[in-house]
Design a protein around this motif. Structure first.
Motif, PDB file in Angstrom:
ATOM      1  N   LEU A   1       0.830  -1.198   0.000  1.00 20.12           N
ATOM      2  CA  LEU A   1       0.000   0.000   0.000  1.00 20.12           C
ATOM      3  C   LEU A   1       0.870   1.256   0.000  1.00 20.12           C
ATOM      4  O   LEU A   1       0.610   2.222  -0.713  1.00 20.12           O
ATOM      5  CB  LEU A   1      -0.909  -0.020   1.224  1.00 20.12           C
ATOM      6  CG  LEU A   1      -1.971   1.066   1.322  1.00 20.12           C
ATOM      7  CD1 LEU A   1      -2.969   0.939   0.192  1.00 20.12           C
ATOM      8  CD2 LEU A   1      -2.684   0.994   2.666  1.00 20.12           C
TER       9      LEU A   1
ATOM     10  N   PHE B   1      -7.179  -1.586  -9.955  1.00 27.87           N
ATOM     11  CA  PHE B   1      -6.275  -2.117  -8.933  1.00 27.87           C
ATOM     12  C   PHE B   1      -6.816  -3.468  -8.492  1.00 27.87           C
ATOM     13  O   PHE B   1      -7.976  -3.565  -8.078  1.00 27.87           O
ATOM     14  CB  PHE B   1      -6.211  -1.167  -7.729  1.00 27.87           C
ATOM     15  CG  PHE B   1      -5.703   0.188  -8.074  1.00 27.87           C
ATOM     16  CD1 PHE B   1      -6.580   1.246  -8.268  1.00 27.87           C
ATOM     17  CD2 PHE B   1      -4.349   0.411  -8.208  1.00 27.87           C
ATOM     18  CE1 PHE B   1      -6.111   2.497  -8.604  1.00 27.87           C
ATOM     19  CE2 PHE B   1      -3.877   1.662  -8.539  1.00 27.87           C
ATOM     20  CZ  PHE B   1      -4.754   2.710  -8.741  1.00 27.87           C
TER      21      PHE B   1
ATOM     22  N   ASP C   1      -9.731  -1.995   3.485  1.00 30.28           N
ATOM     23  CA  ASP C   1     -10.568  -0.842   3.816  1.00 30.28           C
ATOM     24  C   ASP C   1      -9.981   0.435   3.227  1.00 30.28           C
ATOM     25  O   ASP C   1     -10.694   1.281   2.695  1.00 30.28           O
ATOM     26  CB  ASP C   1     -10.690  -0.697   5.337  1.00 30.28           C
ATOM     27  CG  ASP C   1     -11.647  -1.714   5.933  1.00 30.28           C
ATOM     28  OD1 ASP C   1     -11.591  -1.922   7.162  1.00 30.28           O
ATOM     29  OD2 ASP C   1     -12.440  -2.303   5.183  1.00 30.28           O
ATOM     30  N   GLU C   2      -8.683   0.567   3.348  1.00 33.17           N
ATOM     31  CA  GLU C   2      -8.025   1.760   2.808  1.00 33.17           C
ATOM     32  C   GLU C   2      -8.172   1.813   1.292  1.00 33.17           C
ATOM     33  O   GLU C   2      -8.471   2.866   0.718  1.00 33.17           O
ATOM     34  CB  GLU C   2      -6.547   1.749   3.205  1.00 33.17           C
ATOM     35  CG  GLU C   2      -5.730   2.863   2.592  1.00 33.17           C
ATOM     36  CD  GLU C   2      -6.251   4.244   2.917  1.00 33.17           C
ATOM     37  OE1 GLU C   2      -6.503   4.524   4.107  1.00 33.17           O
ATOM     38  OE2 GLU C   2      -6.429   5.047   1.970  1.00 33.17           O
TER      39      GLU C   2
ATOM     40  N   TRP D   1     -10.533   0.397  -0.563  1.00 33.34           N
ATOM     41  CA  TRP D   1     -11.923   0.605  -0.959  1.00 33.34           C
ATOM     42  C   TRP D   1     -12.384   2.033  -0.701  1.00 33.34           C
ATOM     43  O   TRP D   1     -13.164   2.576  -1.464  1.00 33.34           O
ATOM     44  CB  TRP D   1     -12.831  -0.364  -0.178  1.00 33.34           C
ATOM     45  CG  TRP D   1     -12.804  -1.765  -0.683  1.00 33.34           C
ATOM     46  CD1 TRP D   1     -12.645  -2.175  -1.969  1.00 33.34           C
ATOM     47  CD2 TRP D   1     -12.960  -2.952   0.088  1.00 33.34           C
ATOM     48  NE1 TRP D   1     -12.689  -3.551  -2.035  1.00 33.34           N
ATOM     49  CE2 TRP D   1     -12.893  -4.043  -0.799  1.00 33.34           C
ATOM     50  CE3 TRP D   1     -13.176  -3.212   1.443  1.00 33.34           C
ATOM     51  CZ2 TRP D   1     -13.010  -5.376  -0.365  1.00 33.34           C
ATOM     52  CZ3 TRP D   1     -13.301  -4.526   1.864  1.00 33.34           C
ATOM     53  CH2 TRP D   1     -13.215  -5.584   0.964  1.00 33.34           C
ATOM     54  N   THR D   2     -11.926   2.612   0.376  1.00 33.74           N
ATOM     55  CA  THR D   2     -12.437   3.937   0.728  1.00 33.74           C
ATOM     56  C   THR D   2     -11.564   5.065   0.203  1.00 33.74           C
ATOM     57  O   THR D   2     -12.040   6.183   0.030  1.00 33.74           O
ATOM     58  CB  THR D   2     -12.569   4.105   2.253  1.00 33.74           C
ATOM     59  OG1 THR D   2     -11.277   3.915   2.853  1.00 33.74           O
ATOM     60  CG2 THR D   2     -13.543   3.119   2.829  1.00 33.74           C
ATOM     61  N   GLY D   3     -10.294   4.788  -0.029  1.00 32.72           N
ATOM     62  CA  GLY D   3      -9.392   5.889  -0.360  1.00 32.72           C
ATOM     63  C   GLY D   3      -8.972   5.966  -1.810  1.00 32.72           C
ATOM     64  O   GLY D   3      -8.502   6.996  -2.264  1.00 32.72           O
ATOM     65  N   PHE D   4      -9.155   4.887  -2.554  1.00 33.35           N
ATOM     66  CA  PHE D   4      -8.630   4.847  -3.913  1.00 33.35           C
ATOM     67  C   PHE D   4      -9.754   4.699  -4.922  1.00 33.35           C
ATOM     68  O   PHE D   4     -10.724   3.987  -4.694  1.00 33.35           O
ATOM     69  CB  PHE D   4      -7.654   3.670  -4.066  1.00 33.35           C
ATOM     70  CG  PHE D   4      -6.324   3.913  -3.403  1.00 33.35           C
ATOM     71  CD1 PHE D   4      -6.196   3.830  -2.026  1.00 33.35           C
ATOM     72  CD2 PHE D   4      -5.210   4.227  -4.149  1.00 33.35           C
ATOM     73  CE1 PHE D   4      -4.977   4.063  -1.404  1.00 33.35           C
ATOM     74  CE2 PHE D   4      -3.986   4.453  -3.539  1.00 33.35           C
ATOM     75  CZ  PHE D   4      -3.872   4.370  -2.170  1.00 33.35           C
ATOM     76  N   ALA D   5      -9.586   5.337  -6.062  1.00 32.37           N
ATOM     77  CA  ALA D   5     -10.526   5.174  -7.166  1.00 32.37           C
ATOM     78  C   ALA D   5     -10.025   4.060  -8.072  1.00 32.37           C
ATOM     79  O   ALA D   5      -8.845   3.992  -8.375  1.00 32.37           O
ATOM     80  CB  ALA D   5     -10.636   6.471  -7.951  1.00 32.37           C
ATOM     81  N   GLY D   6     -10.916   3.191  -8.510  1.00 33.23           N
ATOM     82  CA  GLY D   6     -10.555   2.173  -9.488  1.00 33.23           C
ATOM     83  C   GLY D   6     -10.211   0.815  -8.912  1.00 33.23           C
ATOM     84  O   GLY D   6      -9.669  -0.031  -9.612  1.00 33.23           O
ATOM     85  N   VAL D   7     -10.515   0.566  -7.646  1.00 32.42           N
ATOM     86  CA  VAL D   7     -10.253  -0.758  -7.074  1.00 32.42           C
ATOM     87  C   VAL D   7     -11.296  -1.732  -7.623  1.00 32.42           C
ATOM     88  O   VAL D   7     -12.495  -1.467  -7.567  1.00 32.42           O
ATOM     89  CB  VAL D   7     -10.304  -0.718  -5.543  1.00 32.42           C
ATOM     90  CG1 VAL D   7     -10.044  -2.100  -4.959  1.00 32.42           C
ATOM     91  CG2 VAL D   7      -9.295   0.282  -5.009  1.00 32.42           C
ATOM     92  N   LEU D   8     -10.835  -2.834  -8.154  1.00 28.75           N
ATOM     93  CA  LEU D   8     -11.734  -3.790  -8.786  1.00 28.75           C
ATOM     94  C   LEU D   8     -12.565  -4.527  -7.747  1.00 28.75           C
ATOM     95  O   LEU D   8     -12.163  -4.696  -6.604  1.00 28.75           O
ATOM     96  CB  LEU D   8     -10.930  -4.795  -9.612  1.00 28.75           C
ATOM     97  CG  LEU D   8     -10.159  -4.197 -10.787  1.00 28.75           C
ATOM     98  CD1 LEU D   8      -9.235  -5.233 -11.401  1.00 28.75           C
ATOM     99  CD2 LEU D   8     -11.119  -3.664 -11.823  1.00 28.75           C
ATOM    100  N   ASP D   9     -13.755  -4.970  -8.181  1.00 25.52           N
ATOM    101  CA  ASP D   9     -14.587  -5.804  -7.312  1.00 25.52           C
ATOM    102  C   ASP D   9     -13.886  -7.118  -6.989  1.00 25.52           C
ATOM    103  O   ASP D   9     -13.955  -7.619  -5.880  1.00 25.52           O
ATOM    104  CB  ASP D   9     -15.909  -6.142  -8.008  1.00 25.52           C
ATOM    105  CG  ASP D   9     -16.850  -4.960  -8.044  1.00 25.52           C
ATOM    106  OD1 ASP D   9     -17.742  -4.953  -8.910  1.00 25.52           O
ATOM    107  OD2 ASP D   9     -16.691  -4.063  -7.211  1.00 25.52           O
TER     108      ASP D   9
END
Lengths: 203, 267
Positions: B154, B180, B197-198, B200-208
């Motif tokens: 991270l 990501f 958690d970081e 999902w909440t802090g980054f744009a574009g995290v894949l499902d």
């Protein structure tokens, strides 16, 4: 190994072959803390996401994707003013608490930052709220449409999260903690109370 | 239109090659014509398939002029999947290999020659942001960023994103982040969940899709096969890569982002 296709065979060409050029190094970045690094990465992920969503389709004649391959991802997280102002939120939360008999109520912007709260500490609100925002997003994707509210029954109490528009394309999440799940009529009434936020009309 | 994807990460050991290989297999099993190119000087794709270090011709032979591109391709037993291995590379020649790969238009010209035959070109890259990775980022449309669900990975995210931003600004304005992909995820462990958690909440574009830590990956490496080629019923982990392929395909082929779908009418 044979020389690369565009290399030379002379010793003088060694540096050229190596691809190394004497360029001055970039200035060292200012000393940052690990938290700064993480903040930088978060901003860059959103910036790249925003740039990709805003980029027009390429028009070059060379082969390449012709788009529009719009980006997957959540909306940009930059905090925005949320319509009704601090006083408006205080009034709104008070009305919601009176309506629902919730023991606490708090609102977060779409990046999970606290906008207003009553009956709960900031850290607890942001920690819990950010996870509920993620849960909300997962439910949206599971059912392929944006949801209006979700309730989680934890036994001794229930958490209900309402999502609303805050104007200019941004959203907020209002979270209530109550002894039991809210009846349908009460939920509908809360949704009604949240409408002015969309239009920025303070009470 | 051929989609060109570089699978990248800053840290090593995050599962890039595993992701590249199993994703390529999943795309091919979904009917796509796929080329998996191994740009890693380590030859990680070949190693994952339990091949001898000198078994397969590939990129090295093309770079040195010992073989034309066509002879550097290796067909597989999966009809839609072709490999472009690293080739026979002496470890002493790794610096020259990377410099040759990084030379202007070298990899791009290889890619252009291959595009008419494939729907998807996936490049596995070495860890870090060196010349081979930069060469790949310069000539692809998408960067799939693999990130292990642990703290050090991270903390290094900013580095790989900065490299992508730089290439995008200076050399390849078409480059986009495909997403990501978290790997080695263990949601029951506090540290891993905190990283998730970081993300999902802090980054744009995290894949499902997320890839869990699981012993089956070691088993597949031992057997030298992709997950879906292991005997017995399909493992949950193999299904994850089907899920990943479906998730990415939606973006690649329809242009619709998960969060930006517009309402449609059926009739």
């Amino acid at each position: 190994m044979a020389p690369a296709p565009n290399g030379s065979s002379s010793e003088d060409g060694a540096v050229a072959r190596s691809g190394l050029r004497s360029v001055p190094p970039r200035p060292s970045p200012e000393r940052r803390t690990p938290k700064d690094d993480l903040d930088f990465a978060r901003r860059l992920s959103r910036s790249l996401n925003h740039q990709e969503r805003a980029a027009p389709s390429p028009t070059s004649a060379t082969p390449g994707p012709v788009g529009p391959f719009s980006r997957f991802g959540v909306a940009p997280h930059a905090p925005r003013p949320l319509g009704i102002g601090a006083e408006g939120w205080r009034t709104l939360l008070a009305e919601v608490v009176q309506l629902t008999h919730a023991s606490s109520a708090f609102a977060l912007d779409e990046s999970g930052l606290l906008v207003a709260a009553t009956g709960v500490e900031k850290d607890e609100a942001e920690g819990l709220g950010s996870r509920l925002i993620v849960a909300f997003e997962h439910v949206d994707r599971a059912v392929n449409q944006p949801g209006r509210s979700i309730t989680i029954d934890l036994g001794p109490y229930s958490l209900t999260a309402f999502r609303g528009g805050a104007g200019a394309g941004s959203t907020f999440t209002l979270i209530l903690r109550s002894q039991s799940a809210l009846p349908d009529a009460t939920r509908a009434a809360v949704v009604g109370l949240l409408q002015p936020v969309q239009h920025g009309s303070a009470k | 239109m051929t989609q060109r994807i570089a699978v990248v990460s800053q840290k090593g050991g995050v599962g890039k090659t595993t992701v590249a290989l199993n994703l390529a297999v999943s795309f091919a099993e979904r009917g796509r014509k796929v080329l998996l190119g191994d740009l890693d000087p380590q030859g990680a794709v070949g190693l994952a398939l339990a091949k001898s270090d000198t078994a397969l011709a590939g990129v090295t032979e093309v770079l040195t002029g010992r073989a034309p591109l066509e002879q550097a391709l290796t067909p597989t037993k999966l009809a839609g999947l072709t490999l472009l291995p690293r080739g026979r590379l002496d470890p002493a020649d790794v610096p020259s290999y990377e410099q040759a790969l990084f030379a202007p238009d070298v990899l791009a010209s290889m890619t252009r020659a291959l595009e008419p035959r494939f729907d998807v070109i996936l490049f596995d890259t070495p860890a870090g942001l060196g010349m081979a990775t930069r060469a790949a980022l310069t000539c692809v449309d998408w960067a799939l960023v693999v990130t292990q669900a642990e703290t050090l990975a991270l903390r290094s995210m900013g580095q790989v994103l900065r490299a992508i931003e730089h290439v995008r600004q200076q050399q390849n304005p078409r480059l986009k982040v495909l997403g990501f992909l978290p790997t080695f995820v263990e949601l029951k462990k506090d540290a891993s969940r905190a990283v998730m958690d970081e993300l999902w909440t802090g980054f744009a574009g995290v894949l499902d899709t997320m890839i869990p830590r699981a012993d089956v990956f070691s088993l597949a490496s031992q057997r030298g096969v992709p997950l879906s080629f292991l005997g017995g019923p399909p493992t949950p982990e193999a299904r994850r890569f089907d899920q990943l392929a479906a998730e990415l395909e939606t973006q690649l082929m329809t242009g619709e982002a998960h969060g930006a779908r517009t309402e449609r009418q059926l009739l």
